[in-house]
Design an enzyme around this catalytic site. Sequence first.
Site, PDB file in Angstrom:
ATOM      1  N   SER A   1       0.837  -1.202   0.000  1.00  0.00           N
ATOM      2  CA  SER A   1       0.000   0.000   0.000  1.00  0.00           C
ATOM      3  C   SER A   1       0.873   1.254   0.000  1.00  0.00           C
ATOM      4  O   SER A   1       1.704   1.416  -0.888  1.00  0.00           O
ATOM      5  CB  SER A   1      -0.950  -0.044   1.209  1.00  0.00           C
ATOM      6  OG  SER A   1      -1.946   0.943   1.105  1.00  0.00           O
TER       7      SER A   1
ATOM      8  N   HIS B   1      -7.652  -5.404  -0.882  1.00  0.00           N
ATOM      9  CA  HIS B   1      -6.399  -4.693  -0.637  1.00  0.00           C
ATOM     10  C   HIS B   1      -5.701  -5.258   0.598  1.00  0.00           C
ATOM     11  O   HIS B   1      -6.066  -4.965   1.731  1.00  0.00           O
ATOM     12  CB  HIS B   1      -6.726  -3.208  -0.442  1.00  0.00           C
ATOM     13  CG  HIS B   1      -5.529  -2.325  -0.280  1.00  0.00           C
ATOM     14  ND1 HIS B   1      -4.803  -1.863  -1.345  1.00  0.00           N
ATOM     15  CD2 HIS B   1      -4.939  -1.813   0.826  1.00  0.00           C
ATOM     16  CE1 HIS B   1      -3.831  -1.092  -0.908  1.00  0.00           C
ATOM     17  NE2 HIS B   1      -3.881  -1.040   0.418  1.00  0.00           N
TER      18      HIS B   1
END
Length: 606
Positions: free
Chosen positions: A268, A410
Amino acid sequence: MINILKSGCHGICTVCGYLLTAVLAIFVYGTAQAQPTNYDESKVPDYVLPDALVMSDGSKVVSREQWMEQRRPELMEMFRHEVYGYEPGRPKGLHFETVSEDSSTMEGRATRKEVRIWFDRQESHYMTLLMYVPNGSPCPVPAFLGINFKGNHTITDDPYVSLPEPEQVEWYGDGYEFYDRGYQKSRWPVEYLVDHGYACVTFCMSDIDPDYYDGFRNGVHGIFDEGQRDSTSWASISAWAWGLSRAMDYLETDPDIDASKVVVHGHSRLAKTALWAGATDQRFAIVVANCPGCTGAAISRRKYGETLKAVQTTFPHWFCTNYRKYMGKEETLPFDQHELLAMIAPRPLYIESCSLDRWGDPKGEFLGLVNAAPVYELFGYEGIHGEELPPENEPVVTDRLGYHLRTGSHDIKLYDFEQYVKFADKFFRPVQPGLDARDSAAVEYIRELYPGGTVELTGIVPMYVYSPIGEYEKMLPICREALARMQDLQVQLKYAGAERRKAIIREAASVRMSAHSSRDNMTWNTTMTPTQTWKKKYRDYPESDYRQALEVRFRHNGYPRIEYLFYDRTDKDRVHHSRKDLLEMYDEYVRLQDDIDRIFRRISGD
């Protein structure tokens, strides 16, 4: 061209300052969320990407030297000035302190180390490096280096990993929240890495810069900015990348780590960080970015999912303020993220996307890698091509580029690390296809070492080894004989008169000296070098000084293992010893030396 149709306000007091910061964060977060988000591929605007191989003056890059000496520095300057800011170099007062070390971790399979990296001679600020290093390797090991989000103690259940010290919590500021041990261990498969021969190295992002906006008063900005900031000053992404380079400074000094084989990775926002670290610091051998998203690997001009406006209003501390002029105006960027990826060339690069991570724009991440390919091809390496995403969970790997789209949201999973380890193995431990008679004999030897169950070969690497096996074979009989003689002398001493006593002591000293004659050169460590590297690096050394060896990777009952087999000097087709044998020799040698010394002290009266 490729056509594709606070500064925070300071209050009168600290409390007022933090209140204002909180209000600002709420406001910008609400503003970002209010922006319409495009998840419709048909609404992606037509755009033209800058050609990575065209200089700003329009001239074409036609050679590797021109890329490295002209175009790459030109791009680096643009990215620093417009996106990430200008970071300081290595501090003059940088130094290291090992604060804990335990070689019995993971049932003896690994050594856990904690190292403080001090940023100045006054020792006013430090970061804590947590390391798990495989035990028993005859040579320095490669490493995966990455930053963690919540603290070193959150990546593992290990109760001996230190919690943040009080001074660290003070540095982290009011935005810090404590998390339990092992809170994010699912993102850190430490044992998997260790069992595959890799060290796992990490530190907490807050040691460098806490992840909230406070006008850059905390973290390393408060140390190195000296109150001077402008629109090109470094921000959090750049600071975290700077921290990775400081970790690399330490790894270059650690004899257990092969600093030429360090994989820098991140997830991320820390994937964005890993990419910038890989671009700015060419010591990193491989760069891995998991869900890097906007201002990571995704093409900004697509305006899909997270946009420049969204990322900069929600996280105003990640990039320099110059970058804000491109919010909503991505088409005016003088570059795009494919050129950041290209700056990593010719080193290996791997990008991961998640199928449900629309905010991160998986297709944009894939296209970022595709459009970096011409630079890799300039260096003679096959690129990744295509305009559509590959199928889920089917990695695409070429000479030095890798990509996969994992099913799910994610996050970073064990599946992702399995691909990253395979990718790293390709460069650090090249698999030799096929088995000849000699390799088959090696497998049989492995089966003898690991009786019961199944042995599945996964890779064999021919090596040359400079090891003390021959010295052990020579010295062990001498030491055994010396110990037996010392025991006889100890018995004789009980009945000896004064003159005979002196003679026994003199003889004991001589026996001890014969057993210790090569002690300074004895070690269980072994220098191993892949065959091709040996032929280049040690071509002037006589081959007779080295034994031929094999690094054998295999699964025993499904469990991954690595063994090293050493061939006899005279019969080069016969496996003579394994690493296990060498360690047993070393253990016996140490025991014999200790027993000889103990008896000598009794005889001499010391």
